[in-house]
Design a protein around this motif. Structure first.
Motif, PDB file in Angstrom:
ATOM      1  N   VAL A  73       0.834  -1.203   0.000  1.00 40.04           N
ATOM      2  CA  VAL A  73       0.000   0.000   0.000  1.00 40.04           C
ATOM      3  C   VAL A  73       0.867   1.250   0.000  1.00 40.04           C
ATOM      4  CG1 VAL A  73      -1.670   1.332   1.354  1.00 40.04           C
ATOM      5  CG2 VAL A  73      -1.971  -1.130   1.083  1.00 40.04           C
ATOM      6  N   ASP A  74       1.941   1.229   0.781  1.00 39.50           N
ATOM      7  CA  ASP A  74       2.820   2.389   0.868  1.00 39.50           C
ATOM      8  C   ASP A  74       3.457   2.713  -0.478  1.00 39.50           C
ATOM      9  OD1 ASP A  74       4.290   4.339   2.626  1.00 39.50           O
ATOM     10  OD2 ASP A  74       5.998   3.219   1.838  1.00 39.50           O
ATOM     11  N   ASN A  81      -1.168   5.771   9.742  1.00 44.44           N
ATOM     12  CA  ASN A  81       0.143   6.342   9.937  1.00 44.44           C
ATOM     13  C   ASN A  81       1.157   5.665   9.009  1.00 44.44           C
ATOM     14  OD1 ASN A  81      -0.202   8.462  11.833  1.00 44.44           O
ATOM     15  ND2 ASN A  81      -0.471   6.971  13.473  1.00 44.44           N
ATOM     16  N   PRO A  82       2.347   6.259   8.827  1.00 45.80           N
ATOM     17  CA  PRO A  82       3.258   5.772   7.799  1.00 45.80           C
ATOM     18  C   PRO A  82       3.877   4.423   8.132  1.00 45.80           C
ATOM     19  CG  PRO A  82       4.258   7.555   9.046  1.00 45.80           C
ATOM     20  CD  PRO A  82       2.829   7.486   9.474  1.00 45.80           C
ATOM     21  N   VAL A 304       0.346  16.753   7.810  1.00 45.69           N
ATOM     22  CA  VAL A 304      -0.004  15.372   8.096  1.00 45.69           C
ATOM     23  C   VAL A 304      -0.005  14.502   6.845  1.00 45.69           C
ATOM     24  CG1 VAL A 304      -2.497  15.674   7.839  1.00 45.69           C
ATOM     25  CG2 VAL A 304      -1.639  13.931   9.376  1.00 45.69           C
ATOM     26  N   ARG A 305      -0.153  15.122   5.675  1.00 39.37           N
ATOM     27  CA  ARG A 305      -0.213  14.360   4.437  1.00 39.37           C
ATOM     28  C   ARG A 305       1.136  14.242   3.743  1.00 39.37           C
ATOM     29  NH1 ARG A 305      -5.222  13.447   2.511  1.00 39.37           N
ATOM     30  NH2 ARG A 305      -4.520  13.447   0.351  1.00 39.37           N
ATOM     31  N   THR A 306       2.183  14.712   4.392  1.00 41.71           N
ATOM     32  CA  THR A 306       3.511  14.627   3.823  1.00 41.71           C
ATOM     33  C   THR A 306       4.097  13.248   4.067  1.00 41.71           C
ATOM     34  OG1 THR A 306       3.892  16.960   4.262  1.00 41.71           O
ATOM     35  CG2 THR A 306       5.831  15.629   3.836  1.00 41.71           C
ATOM     36  N   ARG A 307       4.639  12.637   3.040  1.00 44.25           N
ATOM     37  CA  ARG A 307       5.244  11.325   3.215  1.00 44.25           C
ATOM     38  C   ARG A 307       6.462  11.431   4.154  1.00 44.25           C
ATOM     39  NH1 ARG A 307       3.946   6.951   0.392  1.00 44.25           N
ATOM     40  NH2 ARG A 307       2.528   7.175  -1.350  1.00 44.25           N
ATOM     41  N   THR A 308       6.690  10.351   4.890  1.00 42.92           N
ATOM     42  CA  THR A 308       7.815  10.317   5.820  1.00 42.92           C
ATOM     43  C   THR A 308       8.788   9.237   5.376  1.00 42.92           C
ATOM     44  OG1 THR A 308       6.641   8.783   7.238  1.00 42.92           O
ATOM     45  CG2 THR A 308       6.386  11.114   7.730  1.00 42.92           C
ATOM     46  N   ASP A 309       9.859   9.134   6.117  1.00 45.85           N
ATOM     47  CA  ASP A 309      10.917   8.158   5.871  1.00 45.85           C
ATOM     48  C   ASP A 309      10.326   6.764   5.711  1.00 45.85           C
ATOM     49  OD1 ASP A 309      13.635   6.988   8.009  1.00 45.85           O
ATOM     50  OD2 ASP A 309      13.202   6.607   5.905  1.00 45.85           O
ATOM     51  N   ARG A 310      10.701   6.078   4.645  1.00 47.31           N
ATOM     52  CA  ARG A 310      10.189   4.726   4.403  1.00 47.31           C
ATOM     53  C   ARG A 310      11.074   3.666   5.049  1.00 47.31           C
ATOM     54  NH1 ARG A 310       6.727   4.176  -0.232  1.00 47.31           N
ATOM     55  NH2 ARG A 310       6.310   6.189  -1.204  1.00 47.31           N
ATOM     56  N   ALA A 311      12.103   4.059   5.731  1.00 46.37           N
ATOM     57  CA  ALA A 311      13.056   3.063   6.249  1.00 46.37           C
ATOM     58  C   ALA A 311      12.419   2.206   7.306  1.00 46.37           C
ATOM     59  CB  ALA A 311      14.268   3.776   6.826  1.00 46.37           C
TER      60      ALA A 311
END
Length: 311
Positions: A73-74, A81-82, A304-311
């Motif tokens: 999904v990501d 939440n991310p 809140v809609r900004t993507r964050t670190d995918r690590a």
């Protein structure tokens, strides 16, 4: 009109009291929102602008499958939440990370699957010699499932409980039972986009010598509560620590912070719920609308809609 998937599970059907208020609030905010089961293979998740985790409560039985789904999904759309947070928060080893940076938590000993259960229990009871009662729980669980409270003289039963979980390749938590919860309950503080929204009193869930009262989908004994200044201060510290630990670039869409009063009278963290917490909209008029407004905000205006670190 934005499209939002409110992620639930077939097993949660009819049990998520937050779902209808949030669907209604999204409609009022001009969003097209649908409740969708996370493991429905017919869903094209890329068709949604936002996928908001709400009540996928059976993930505790299928964690690797759930995390693999969250990764897919990501890659397709915005997961809240991310993913970075979901990976961390679905296993309560996160308590050790928070304790290591100075957050007061309920004292916790982790027992891993290769341990000898009675030896681990004996060491724990020696370390907490003044604990008349203690709690055994798995690190991956929801709603007090597979969690039980024991007295010191119930070591055989508790050891069997630990062994049963370890045999299932599950890590275990041992905690002294903080009896202040019997009278005062827990304080659950809900934050939306980093701002305090409302707080609840949650009644004690662990009767002595019995399995937990609360199944993952039960509402339990919940009432509105005004948090103490010390509880608000600790909640802010917990959110700040989480932001640093997970290297977040934007506030969490939602967070529920469950606190207990410790032996010294000061609050301490019991659980930090960032993946699928009940938010108890019915006890806080306007709270569902506040969350819907965040989801409806234009991307350029809503951190809140900004993507964050995918690590």
């Amino acid at each position: 009109m934005g499209t939002v998937a409110l992620v639930t599970a077939v097993a949660a059907t009819g049990h998520d009291d937050d779902l209808v208020p949030l669907l209604d609030a999204c409609a009022d905010a001009g969003l097209h929102a649908r409740a969708v089961a996370w493991d429905d293979p017919t869903v094209n998740w890329g068709r949604f602008d936002t996928v908001l985790l709400r009540s996928p409560w059976d993930y505790t039985e299928r964690l690797p499958e759930f995390l693999a789904w969250a990764e897919r999904v990501d890659r397709a759309t915005l997961l809240l939440n991310p993913l970075n947070v979901v990976r961390w928060n679905t296993d309560k080893h996160y308590l050790a990370d928070l304790a290591a940076v100075g957050i007061p938590t309920v004292p916790t000993t982790f027992v891993e699957p290769d341990a000898e259960p009675m030896e681990a229990l004996s060491r724990f009871l020696e370390a907490f010699a003044d604990a008349d009662e203690f709690v055994v729980k798995p690190t991956v669980s929801a709603g007090a499932r597979d969690t039980q409270r024991y007295q010191r003289d119930q070591q055989f039963a508790a050891g069997n409980h630990i062994a049963r979980l370890l045999d299932q390749d599950r890590s275990v938590m041992l905690q002294p039972y903080l009896s202040t919860v019997d009278a005062a309950g827990e304080t659950a503080l809900v934050y939306l986009a980093g701002h305090f929204s409302h707080a609840l009193r949650k009644g004690a869930q662990l009767p002595p010598g019995e399995a937990a009262r609360q199944a993952p989908m039960a509402a339990g004994d919940i009432t509105a509560r005004d948090p103490l200044p010390s509880e608000l201060t600790l909640a802010e510290r917990i959110l700040a620590a989480t932001t640093r630990l997970r290297q977040l670039e934007a506030p969490l869409t939602y967070a529920r912070i469950d606190l207990l009063s410790g032996p010294n009278g000061q609050p301490c963290l019991l659980e930090l719920e960032l993946t699928e917490p009940s938010l108890f909209f019915d006890q806080a008029p306007g709270s569902a609308a506040r969350l819907a407004a965040l989801l409806a905000a234009p991307p350029a205006d809503a951190a809140v809609r900004t993507r964050t670190d995918r690590a």
